[in-house]
Structures are given as C-alpha cells and as structure tokens.
Design a protein around this motif. Structure first.
Motif, PDB file in Angstrom:
ATOM      1  N   GLY A 131      -2.315   8.458   1.717  1.00 33.14           N
ATOM      2  CA  GLY A 131      -2.615   8.451   3.146  1.00 33.14           C
ATOM      3  C   GLY A 131      -1.654   7.554   3.897  1.00 33.14           C
ATOM      4  O   GLY A 131      -1.090   7.941   4.920  1.00 33.14           O
ATOM      5  N   ILE A 132      -1.448   6.353   3.383  1.00 33.69           N
ATOM      6  CA  ILE A 132      -0.528   5.428   4.047  1.00 33.69           C
ATOM      7  C   ILE A 132       0.881   6.001   4.077  1.00 33.69           C
ATOM      8  O   ILE A 132       1.582   5.921   5.085  1.00 33.69           O
ATOM      9  N   ASN A 133       1.283   6.659   2.978  1.00 36.41           N
ATOM     10  CA  ASN A 133       2.625   7.233   2.962  1.00 36.41           C
ATOM     11  C   ASN A 133       2.786   8.349   3.985  1.00 36.41           C
ATOM     12  O   ASN A 133       3.873   8.607   4.474  1.00 36.41           O
ATOM     13  N   PHE A 134       1.684   9.027   4.299  1.00 40.68           N
ATOM     14  CA  PHE A 134       1.729  10.053   5.336  1.00 40.68           C
ATOM     15  C   PHE A 134       1.619   9.437   6.737  1.00 40.68           C
ATOM     16  O   PHE A 134       1.796  10.111   7.733  1.00 40.68           O
ATOM     17  N   GLY A 135       1.262   8.180   6.808  1.00 37.40           N
ATOM     18  CA  GLY A 135       1.051   7.557   8.107  1.00 37.40           C
ATOM     19  C   GLY A 135      -0.339   7.839   8.664  1.00 37.40           C
ATOM     20  O   GLY A 135      -0.549   7.850   9.872  1.00 37.40           O
ATOM     21  N   VAL A 136      -1.311   8.054   7.771  1.00 36.55           N
ATOM     22  CA  VAL A 136      -2.683   8.288   8.216  1.00 36.55           C
ATOM     23  C   VAL A 136      -3.285   6.967   8.670  1.00 36.55           C
ATOM     24  O   VAL A 136      -3.127   5.960   8.002  1.00 36.55           O
TER      25      VAL A 136
ATOM     26  N   VAL B 190       7.239   0.749   8.894  1.00 35.19           N
ATOM     27  CA  VAL B 190       7.741   1.425  10.089  1.00 35.19           C
ATOM     28  C   VAL B 190       8.098   2.878   9.772  1.00 35.19           C
ATOM     29  O   VAL B 190       7.854   3.777  10.575  1.00 35.19           O
ATOM     30  N   ALA B 191       8.646   3.111   8.574  1.00 34.58           N
ATOM     31  CA  ALA B 191       9.039   4.476   8.204  1.00 34.58           C
ATOM     32  C   ALA B 191       7.832   5.409   8.205  1.00 34.58           C
ATOM     33  O   ALA B 191       7.978   6.612   8.371  1.00 34.58           O
ATOM     34  N   ARG B 192       6.648   4.857   8.008  1.00 28.79           N
ATOM     35  CA  ARG B 192       5.453   5.695   7.972  1.00 28.79           C
ATOM     36  C   ARG B 192       4.691   5.730   9.284  1.00 28.79           C
ATOM     37  O   ARG B 192       4.094   6.725   9.655  1.00 28.79           O
ATOM     38  N   TYR B 193       4.686   4.618   9.987  1.00 30.74           N
ATOM     39  CA  TYR B 193       3.863   4.545  11.196  1.00 30.74           C
ATOM     40  C   TYR B 193       4.680   4.381  12.477  1.00 30.74           C
ATOM     41  O   TYR B 193       4.119   4.334  13.560  1.00 30.74           O
ATOM     42  N   GLY B 194       5.980   4.226  12.354  1.00 26.02           N
ATOM     43  CA  GLY B 194       6.805   4.096  13.546  1.00 26.02           C
ATOM     44  C   GLY B 194       6.902   2.656  14.030  1.00 26.02           C
ATOM     45  O   GLY B 194       6.218   1.769  13.537  1.00 26.02           O
TER      46      GLY B 194
END
Lengths: 857, 169
Positions: free
Chosen positions: A811-816, B95-99
């Motif tokens: 999830g974190i790797n997807f930016g969830v 940052v690479a994941r969440y900006g």
C-alpha cells in the motif's frame, strides 16, 4: 422564551448598529451637532442589546435548555458550571456572539471614556464601529444563529470535548477576541482620521492606549493557547505552526508593529500614514484569522465547523472592511504628512526598522499559511508548509530585530549616537559572548547546539541590554544607591513598560532556543517499580490508582522523581475516560523548578501490565511562559502611566509652532503651507494586492461550494510503472498476484479492508466494474485475512483475484493513504488513473470505462 | 469500533468543537516498539519523522500523529535507515510514493520560488517603502533657506540690527 428574547435583542441591535453607522457619519459630514450626538447613545444601546443576547445564551447554557440546538450540541447536565459558561464560546455560533459582544464593549468604552474627544472624530469612529457591528450581527443572524430551537428536545446534550474543559482554554478565546477586536479601535479611529484628512497628537494619544490594551490581551490570548497546548496535549511542545495558530500570530506581529509606530506618531508627529496603514492591516489580519478558521478553506486540526456559505459571508465582510479602508487610504494617505524630522540613526529610525521587520514577519506567516491553498487552487500541485519552513525563514528575519531591540531604546529621538549607545552595551556584549561560549561548551559542541547557543546569546544580549537601559535611567552604580532608588521610583511607568516588555521578549527567546535544542525524552513501556532516568533525574513508577472525577473516571499513575537520591517531586499523570461525551483523555503531570520542566505522560497499556510512559525534560520552557506574562504585564504597566491613561485628550486649539516662528507667521514671512499631496501610486499598492487576494479567495470558495474539497492529494504515481509486489492470496489455494501478472491486460487494482466503512458503500459498484470487462484485482489492506474472508462471504466477491497486504507495505509503495483506493493499470503495467476514496457510478461511467476503451485500442 | 469509523466519529466531533488539536488527547505518537535500538539511528529517524507530513491527518507530522498510516511510515523510515539510506534518500523514497506533499519543508523548485523568495521580497518591499517614506518625510520637512530680503525682514521683526546668517533648522 429566553432564546426568543436573545434573538429579538440581536435583531434590535442590528437596527441600532445601522443607525450608529449612518447618522453620526452624516452628521459629521454636514457639521450637524445633533446628528453627531447620536453616536454615544447608539453605542450604549447597542451594547445593552448585545449584552442581553449574550446573557441569554449564557443562561440557556447554565440551565441546560436542550430545546436550543446550540445547547444540545455543546452542553451536558453533568458539566461543571464553569464549563457550562465557557462552553458558550466553545461553539462557532457562541464564539461569534462573544466576538460581537466584545466589539460593542469597546464601543461602550469609547462613549464612556471619549466624552471629551473632538465630536466629529468620535462620531466618525463610532460610526465605523457601527458598520463593523452591522456586518457581524448580520453574519450571526443570517448564518450562525445561536438561538435556533430543536423539536423535540433531547434528554441530554452532546457535551463539550473534554480537551476544552480546561481553565486555560476557557480563558483563551475571550483574551484572543479582546485582542482581535481591540484592534478595531485603532482601525475605526484610523478610518475616522482618513475621512477627516487629519491625524494629530490628540488622535495618536487616543489610539495608543487602546492599541496597548488590545496588544496585551492578544499577547495573553496567544500565550494561553500555547500554554494550553503545552500542558494538555502531551506532545512536549507549545507551538506547531498550524494555520489556526498562525492566524493569531499574524495580528500579533502586525499589532506589535502598530504599538511601536503609534509611539512615534504620538511623540514625534511623524510616521502617521504608516501608523494608519498598520492599524488597517492589523485589524484586517484579525478578520482574516476569523475568516480562515471558519471558511473551510484551510484544513487545520483546530478549525470550527466549516461551511463555504459562512466563509463567503466573512469574506464579503473582509472585502468591505479591508478593501474599503485601503481604498480610502490610497486616496487620503498622501495628504497625511508628519512634521517630525529624524535621521536614520535615531529612536524613530530604529522603530521604523522594527516596523519593517515585523510587517515582513506578518507577511511571511501569511504567505506560508496561504501558499498551499494558492498552489492547490492554481492546479500547481500540493505542497505542505510546516514548522521547518517557518523556523528556517523567520529566524534570520527576527535575529537582526532582536539585536536592534537592545540598541533602539538607547538612541535618542531625532538624532541618535550609535557609538555611545554601543559603549553602554559593552557589558551586554560581554554577557552575550560568555553565554554563547559557555552554553556551547556545556551542551556539547555541535551545529545544532551552536544554533541554540546563538539563540540564547541573542536572548542574553536583549536581556542585558534592556537592563542596561534601565540602569542608565536610574544611574545605577553611577550615583549613590539612595539616588538610584529614588530615580527608580520616579521613572515613568511607560519606561517600565518598555523594560518589562523587552525583558519578557528576551525570556521568550531564551525559552524557545533552549527547548528547541535541549529537550530530551524518555519513552519506554514501564511496569510499576521501574525507574526511568532522564537528564540527571531518576523517575520511579510507583503504581496505579483508580480515581473518579465529576464527569470522568481515571487511572492515575504515581511517579516519584529523585535527583542523586534526593526527593524532587511526585507526578501524577492520568488517563481519564469522560462520561459525556464518552472520550478518553490523558492528562499531563508537570513538575517545574522554573528553569526546566519534567513532563510526564501516561500512555496506552500494553495489556501485559505495563504502560507506555513518555517523559520529557524541557529546559527553559518555563521562561517562555514567564516571558509572555512579563510582556503582557509590561503593557499593563505602561497602560497605567498617567500619560497614557485612557482619558480625554483635548485637541490643542493653537497650532504648535515655536513662538518666534509664530511671529514670523504673523508677519507673513513664513507661509505654513499644507504639504502638497505627493503622487499617490505607492499607497495604491496594498489595495491592489488585497484585490488580487480577495479575488482568489472568492474563486476558491466558489470551487468549494461546488464540492471541490481541498483535501484530496493527487498521486505522483500516475504514468509510472506500478511498484513491485508479490502478494499471497487471501484464501489459501487461490492464485497469488504479482507485478508481472499485470502485463497484457488492463487491470483495476482496488485496495480495500473489512474495517473500512466507505469500502462497504463502494462494494456493490465493483460488480459494475467487472461487468464492464475490466480485470478487477482486490488487495486487502492492513486487515486480518479471516475478517476479510468473512466480509467477502457476506457481501459477495467481485474480484478476479484477492490478495492480502497485511503489513500495508505494498500500500505504501502505491502511495495509498486511506482505503478504498483504486488504480487503473494499463497493459504494460503503467498506472494511468487513481481514485482516492470510494468509486462512484459517475466515475466508473465517465472516467474509467472510456479510459479502459482507449487503453484497449 | 473499527478504525475507520472511530476516525470518522472523532473527525465529526472535531469539526463541531473549537480549537481542538490532535484526535484524542495527548499525542502519544511514537511507540516504544517502533524505536530502533541504535540511539544515533533513532535520533536521525525522529528528525526525519518531524519533516514528513502524515497524509491522513492534516497539518501534522508523522512524529506527532498517532494515525495508523503515520505508524507505518515511521516503520518505513526506520527500515530504510537500517538498509543504509541517507536521510535525503529516505525522504526521497517517501516522496517518490506520495509526492512533494509529504515534505513539511517544501523543496525549492519553480513552484515554490515565490514561497521561498517571498519573505525576501516582502522585506525588500517593506524596506523600500520605509526608505521612500523616510526620504519624503525628510525632504518635506527641509525648509528652503531664507532669502536675503527675508533675512532683512526677520532681523527687523526680531529687532536685531545685524542680519543673522544661516538658516532655520
């Protein structure tokens, strides 16, 4: 009945405010004394009516009248009386009524203390107060009526959040509003002066004490907020640079500038248009703070119920107040010329520098607070502006100001002597040097502690410099002691105001520097009998007790702190469960020796007999709060100066021209001409800047009212390959799923969890996705597989494959950041679309299906 | 109560009341079981925590927040540090994941030029305004020296026989 009386009084107050806004103003314009005289009775009547309404609301809260919505939402019969009363301003509606009550209180003060003011000035100023009153009364009546009834009334109310049932926070809003609204005095008189086209000593003498009073109240208000945050929230800090905190800091910074420039305006008859400008800006920032907290434009942990309609109303009000006054300023200010001459190195010069820095600081806080909204609205992406930004930007800005703060009071008016001023600061310089070197060596040589040492050095410089100034005034060590003592007694109170204020600021600075650099903490699971050691203290966890309060039950821990075997203190932090509303709350136990604090928080139990215990050692934090108190005290002391006493300045009838010169005037040799208004473009700048800002806010609110909420974070993952993952199936025996499996087919990856309510709402729509021929993969996020299996068995399983991400790493790797989230991934494994939050039919039909068709082509 | 509904209920409560900070009382964000054994590494981790925003709770760093996601991110920060990342690399990883949104100190790029240079520009503007003000005030109060006739008339009025020289200050 009481509620209706309150409402009726508010409506009447609106009409009286309308009369107060128009009649005296017209009277002043026509020179009609009878019309002008309407001002005082109108202000008194308006006060009486708003007081009735405010009293009615307090009464409703005290009697827990649950037929009134506001009482239902905030009251509870079990609440202690104090918090029933302070709960009145715990809600949005009640706090607006408090705001208005304080406004009319100031109006009343003008009519009582301003009897001898020039009638036209007073009439105009009270008319401006009347206009502000109209705005706020309309706001309350149209959008935030506190007297709405409910039918049928419930048996009991929702209660006040236990965090707010606290004496510090009970007093915080009244002081804050006394400050915010107090600046309306300077504002109204500034507008009156602009209309009149004249700013003289009578004006400045009147405005100065009120500014001082407002400033004291705001200082205390901001300080109380910080203190409350420190001793209740258990995070060991006191200031988080949250937008709502910033909203109170901005008027404080501008108000501090105003306080200083009004000294110059009064004493030296110069910097007048500057002072007027600051008066407008300070009150506007107060209004802006009110607006930001209630509009929903900002996301803050502190904000009130947010509502774009309310935001729009306050914005209109802000536009009228600020826009109107800045326009008036642009037209009239060029004509306001002072007569006082001064050179750059002088008291005036240093106060001008103070104004430049403080205005810049206020502007910087505004910029940092609003920047994220700007970026978002302009579609430039999302940014966060947090504590690291403010600390980094404001430190270099404020440092030179603090350096100058010690020098400025030693310079004489008009033309100062820098050399002799610096000579008198010799000892302060030495003290600073010693402080820096000593603290740096003691605390350990590192960059971080060097910064702290420099901060402490600045504090020492200001402290020693301020005391040197006082010492110079009483001729300490240069005259016999009795003489010094006599001088100390006869020093004007305003001089003590300066000394106390600046010493207070020095302590605040020392507190900030010390706590930032040398805070240390202990964090472990402790069992009764365990001993923590921190900063030279041994803190023993003695045991636990069950205690009962008026509206809570609590577990209380006993900690005994010792130092080298000597008893220091007992600390008893609690974990309370409030009954109404049912909510947990931990209280902090603080032991202070006025140099540092031991700060103990009892955390969650680990269910094996232990508790998470968090202990902070906060060096110099007490100095910070003492400093705030001293600053406010300095203001109060200055306020009691005979010279400043809120009283009746009488306008001099004879212009202040030296006698021989007077003869010259009489002889027609010297012509005292009105200064020519210079080209006014520079006074237009603030108006234009404000217009841009207001236009932007209107646009943003318009978006907000269309449902474009400011909370969604765009993904940086769009058009990037899906991250690597290889997850096991939720149900044993089913196929796993990994990144490589994404290839060859358009896939919708849906993150869900059985504990997630919105996922339940979204669930039926997923079969629609499947019906559209899209491969649907479910990833069960941070969930117990058994729960998820049960959930799918209940609701149906629409997925082609369901895998589990129990730790949430994929999830974190997807930016969830919050389930449900859905990612549309193309045949090559590249993410093309992301939905944060539940899918809707509209999104599926209008965005996902067409995109899938395109990707399949 | 489930995690989500608990958060939702608290958020509703929050929106009703004034001036409330963190969700339920003292923010006991970091937990002992999250901490690294190596105090140096843990200190670095805490510093990084303070600079990363918790995405679900507005305006809090992951160091201040007891939200679940903040917990996961704290663990992630520590995993990356143990893997040998530098502080900058750890931040870059998030940052690479969440900006850039997760950075509480935004980077200096074209989109934030105004933010970073703004204070300087403000200072410049305020200083310029003050200088203009100072100059104008200075100029306005400079009085032209008296002419010879005015000196004579002045002398006459003041009853001085010798015309004084110099000008008014």
């Amino acid at each position: 009945m009481i509620a209706e009386i309150g409402l009726f009084a508010l409506i009447l107050a609106l009409f009286v405010a309308g009369v107060q806004a128009c009649v005296p103003l017209l009277g002043a314009a026509q020179g009609d004394a009878a019309w002008m005289k309407v001002d005082r009775p109108a202000a008194v009547t308006q006060f009486g009516l708003v007081a009735i309404a405010f009293g009615a609301l307090i009464w409703l809260h005290i009697t827990s009248d649950f037929s009134v919505l506001n009482v239902v939402q905030n009251g509870h019969t079990d609440k202690p009386l104090l918090y029933k009363i302070t709960g009145v301003w715990g809600s949005h509606e009640g706090s607006m009524l408090l705001w208005t009550f304080i406004l009319v209180l100031y109006g009343l003060a003008v009519s009582i203390f301003g009897r001898d003011l020039p009638p036209a000035l007073r009439a105009r100023a009270l008319a401006v107060q009347g206009m502000i009153g109209v705005g706020f009364l309309l706001y309350i009546l149209l959008t935030s009526n506190p007297f709405l009834r409910v039918d049928p009334p419930p048996l009991n109310g929702n209660g006040l959040n236990p965090l707010l049932q606290d004496p510090g926070l009970a007093l915080h809003p009244p002081f804050l509003y006394l400050g915010y609204v107090g600046f309306s005095m300077a504002f109204s008189f500034a507008i009156a002066a602009l209309i009149e086209g004249r700013v003289d000593a009578a004006w400045a003498r009147w405005v100065r004490p009120w500014t001082l009073l407002a400033w004291c109240a705001l200082t205390l208000g901001v300080g109380l907020g910080a203190w409350w945050s420190y001793y209740t929230l258990g995070w060991g800090g006191y200031w988080a640079w949250d937008p709502v905190e910033n909203a109170s800091l901005m008027p404080w910074l501008a108000g501090t500038a105003l306080l200083h420039s009004s000294i110059v305006a009064e004493k030296r008859d110069t910097m007048k248009s500057w002072t007027i400008f600051l008066a407008i800006i300070t009150f506007s920032l107060s209004l802006l703070g009110t607006f930001l907290v209630r509009s929903g434009i900002l996301t803050s942990v502190h904000s009130f119920a947010t509502d774009p309609a309310r935001g729009m109303f306050i914005l209109t009000l802000l536009a009228a107040v600020t826009g109107g006054s800045l326009a008036l300023y642009a037209i009239r200010a060029p004509a306001l010329k002072g007569t006082g001459l001064f050179t750059a190195v002088s008291r005036e010069g240093s106060l001008l520098f103070n104004n430049v820095v403080l205005s810049t600081a206020a502007g910087t806080v505004l910029l940092g607070t609003l920047y994220p909204i700007f970026m978002d609205a302009l579609g430039l992406g999302k940014v966060s502006v947090g504590p690291p930004y403010f600390n980094l930007v404001l430190t270099p800005l404020m440092a030179p100001l603090v350096m100058l703060m010690a020098v400025g009071p030693l310079l004489s008016w008009k033309r100062g002597d820098l050399k002799s001023a610096l000579a008198r600061l010799k000892f302060a310089g030495i003290a600073t040097f010693i402080t820096i070197v000593l603290t740096w060596l003691v605390a350990g040589v590192s960059t971080r502690s060097l910064l702290a040492s420099l901060g402490l050095g600045l504090g020492a410089w200001l402290l020693a410099g301020t005391l040197a100034e006082w010492g110079g005034r009483v001729k300490l060590f240069r005259a016999p002691f009795a003489e010094s003592l006599r001088r100390a007694f006869h020093l004007p109170r305003s001089a003590y105001g300066l000394t106390l204020g600046h010493v207070g600021m020095a302590l605040v600075l020392i507190g900030i520097a010390g706590s930032q650099a040398w805070q240390s903490e202990y964090l472990k699971v402790m069992h009764p009998g365990d001993v923590a050691s921190l900063a030279g203290y041994q803190i023993k966890f003695e045991g636990l007790d069950a205690v009962r309060g008026p509206n809570y039950v609590a577990t209380r821990a006993d900690f005994v702190a010792t130092e080298n075997g000597h008893f220091v203190a007992t600390m008893q932090p609690e974990r309370r469960i409030y009954t109404a509303p049912p909510r947990p709350l931990s209280t902090v136990a603080i032991h202070t020796n006025f140099i540092s604090d031991l700060y103990t928080v009892l955390g969650d139990p680990d269910n094996k007999g232990g508790f998470i215990v968090h202990i902070f050692h906060n060096p110099l934090v007490p100095w910070l709060f003492v400093g705030v108190l001293l600053m406010a005290l300095g203001g109060v002391v200055a306020l009691t100066d005979r010279h400043h006493r809120v009283g009746a300045p009488v306008r001099r009838t004879v212009p202040r021209i030296p006698r021989p010169a007077l003869r010259l005037v009489a002889a027609g040799v010297v012509v005292t001409e009105e200064p020519k208004p210079s080209h006014g473009w520079s006074t237009m700048v603030p108006l234009i800047a404000f217009a841009v800002l207001a236009g932007f806010f209107i646009w943003r609110l318009h978006l907000a009212s269309k449902g474009d909420t400011p909370n969604l974070i765009p993904s940086v993952m769009i058009n990037r390959p899906a991250p690597q993952f290889d997850l096991p199936a939720l149900t044993a025996g089913q196929p796993d799923f990994k990144t490589a499996d994404l290839k060859g087919q358009v896939t919708l990856v849906n993150f869900f969890a059985s504990w997630c309510q919105p996922c339940r709402a979204e669930h039926p729509l997923l079969s629609e996705v499947r019906a559209a021929g899209i491969r649907l993969i479910g990833i069960d996020y941070k969930d117990k597989p058994a729960d998820a299996r049960g959930w799918l068995a209940d609701l149906g399983d629409p997925y082609r494959a369901v895998v589990t991400d129990e730790q949430g790493r994929t999830g974190i790797n997807f930016g969830v950041y919050g389930v449900p989230e859905s990612y549309l991934i193309d045949k090559n494994g590249v993410i093309r679309f992301k939905q944060t939050g539940p899918l809707t039919e509209k999104i599926i039909r209008e965005q996902i299906v067409p995109l899938v068709e395109k990707l399949n082509r | 109560m489930t995690r989500r509904s608990r958060t939702a209920a608290l958020l509703t409560a929050l929106s009703v009341f004034a001036a409330v900070m963190v969700v339920s009382g003292p923010a006991l964000a970091i937990r002992p079981d999250e901490m690294l054994a190596n105090p140096k590494l843990e200190a670095r981790a805490r510093q990084i925590d303070k600079e990363l925003r918790c995405l679900v709770c507005q305006n809090e760093s992951i160091d201040d927040s007891d939200a679940d996601l903040a917990h996961d991110l704290r663990l992630l920060v520590r995993r990356r540090l143990l893997a040998g990342d530098t502080d900058a690399q750890v931040k870059q990883y998030v940052v690479a994941r969440y900006g850039d949104y997760v950075l509480l100190k935004p980077p200096f790029d074209p989109e934030t030029w105004l933010l970073w240079l703004g204070p300087l520009a403000l200072f410049g503007a305020a200083a310029a305004a003050a200088t203009v003000y100072f100059r104008r005030n200075h100029a306005a109060s400079q009085v032209a020296p008296l002419s010879a006739e005015e000196h004579a008339r002045l002398a006459e009025l003041l009853g001085i026989s010798q015309p004084g020289k110099g000008d008014r200050e």
